[in-house]
Write a protein that holds these residues in place. Structure first.
Motif, PDB file in Angstrom:
ATOM      1  N   GLY A 184       7.504   0.594  10.192  1.00  0.00           N
ATOM      2  CA  GLY A 184       8.069   0.497   8.858  1.00  0.00           C
ATOM      3  C   GLY A 184       7.101   0.857   7.745  1.00  0.00           C
ATOM      4  O   GLY A 184       7.297   0.436   6.605  1.00  0.00           O
ATOM      5  N   HIS A 185       6.065   1.624   8.070  1.00  0.00           N
ATOM      6  CA  HIS A 185       5.052   2.002   7.070  1.00  0.00           C
ATOM      7  C   HIS A 185       4.466   0.773   6.386  1.00  0.00           C
ATOM      8  O   HIS A 185       4.144   0.788   5.199  1.00  0.00           O
ATOM      9  N   GLU A 186       4.319  -0.293   7.180  1.00  0.00           N
ATOM     10  CA  GLU A 186       3.852  -1.564   6.638  1.00  0.00           C
ATOM     11  C   GLU A 186       2.402  -1.522   6.167  1.00  0.00           C
ATOM     12  O   GLU A 186       2.049  -2.216   5.189  1.00  0.00           O
ATOM     13  N   LEU A 187       1.561  -0.746   6.818  1.00  0.00           N
ATOM     14  CA  LEU A 187       0.146  -0.728   6.456  1.00  0.00           C
ATOM     15  C   LEU A 187      -0.063  -0.065   5.100  1.00  0.00           C
ATOM     16  O   LEU A 187      -0.828  -0.559   4.263  1.00  0.00           O
ATOM     17  N   THR A 188       0.654   1.025   4.885  1.00  0.00           N
ATOM     18  CA  THR A 188       0.602   1.678   3.577  1.00  0.00           C
ATOM     19  C   THR A 188       1.185   0.767   2.512  1.00  0.00           C
ATOM     20  O   THR A 188       0.651   0.663   1.396  1.00  0.00           O
ATOM     21  N   GLY A 189       2.280   0.079   2.840  1.00  0.00           N
ATOM     22  CA  GLY A 189       2.900  -0.835   1.897  1.00  0.00           C
ATOM     23  C   GLY A 189       1.989  -1.981   1.524  1.00  0.00           C
ATOM     24  O   GLY A 189       1.884  -2.358   0.343  1.00  0.00           O
TER      25      GLY A 189
END
Length: 231
Positions: A179-184
């Protein structure tokens, strides 16, 4: 780095990765009571994940009734209940934690750190949360199905920080990159680490950041080496 809290993703991070074959088996188990082909039901579950993960289809029974109707069926109460029971049993198998999860979280708590879980998930996790050993170790949770939004929505990261009583800049975020959590997390001021465990390549995650160039950890227990004991 003045860290006072650690936020963890759930699936593929606190739990082992889930290969595609397991999802196929689980779909077959809940498809059978409905009389649907397993592949058709698996496709329905996959395509509806954004709706189910944001609570737009309601609880598990309501979601399954909607998906069955989308596939031309209007299941009776008995068939629907059996499909939901099969799904819950299958999902609970996926709630089993990594071997080092409880020891790692327990040690972090002993060091005085606040702990949170931020997960893109469907209603099954929310319904089962109080029964998980994890519940007693975590100070706050943010589940997408309860909040009506998914990662990398910044509100989710700010919300878990608020529930922990800390600023995002005081948080370490650990996740497998779904879920693109690291970028978020990074965009909100958290310091993000990818958990790239030995089973990382086996995980069938939604929109995973396979190209993440930031720091990574080979195991959950390696989080301990990042963080000192707080006074």
């Amino acid at each position: 780095m003045a860290v006072t809290a650690v936020v963890f993703d759930f699936f593929g991070t606190l739990t082992p990765s889930t290969p595609a074959g397991v999802w196929d088996d689980h779909a077959a188990r809940s498809a059978a009571p409905l009389g649907l082909p397993a592949g058709v039901w698996r496709a329905a579950l996959d395509s509806s994940f954004p709706e189910r993960a944001t609570g737009r289809l309601g609880d598990l029974a309501a979601a399954f009734r909607t998906l069955a109707r989308r596939n031309g069926l209007d299941p009776g109460d008995e068939a629907l209940a059996a499909a939901c029971a099969a799904r819950l049993a299958a999902q609970r198998e996926l709630f089993a934690l990594r071997a080092d999860a409880v020891p790692t979280l327990s040690e972090l708590r002993a060091r005085g750190l606040r702990l949170g879980v931020l997960s893109d998930c469907t209603a099954e996790l929310a319904e089962s949360w109080s029964q998980l050993p994890l519940a007693e170790l975590v100070d706050a949770r943010v589940l997408s199905c309860e909040e009506g939004r998914r990662k990398p929505d910044p509100e989710l990261f700010h919300l878990i920080a608020r529930r922990l009583g800390v600023a995002p800049q005081d948080c370490v975020y650990v996740g497998d990159g779904g879920g693109h959590e690291l970028t978020g997390a990074t965009a909100c001021g958290m310091r993000a680490f990818m958990l790239r465990a030995a089973d990382w390549a086996d995980n069938e995650a939604h929109s995973r950041e396979d190209d993440w160039s930031g720091p990574s950890l080979p195991s959950l227990s390696d989080v301990l080496s990042l963080l000192p004991r707080l006074p």
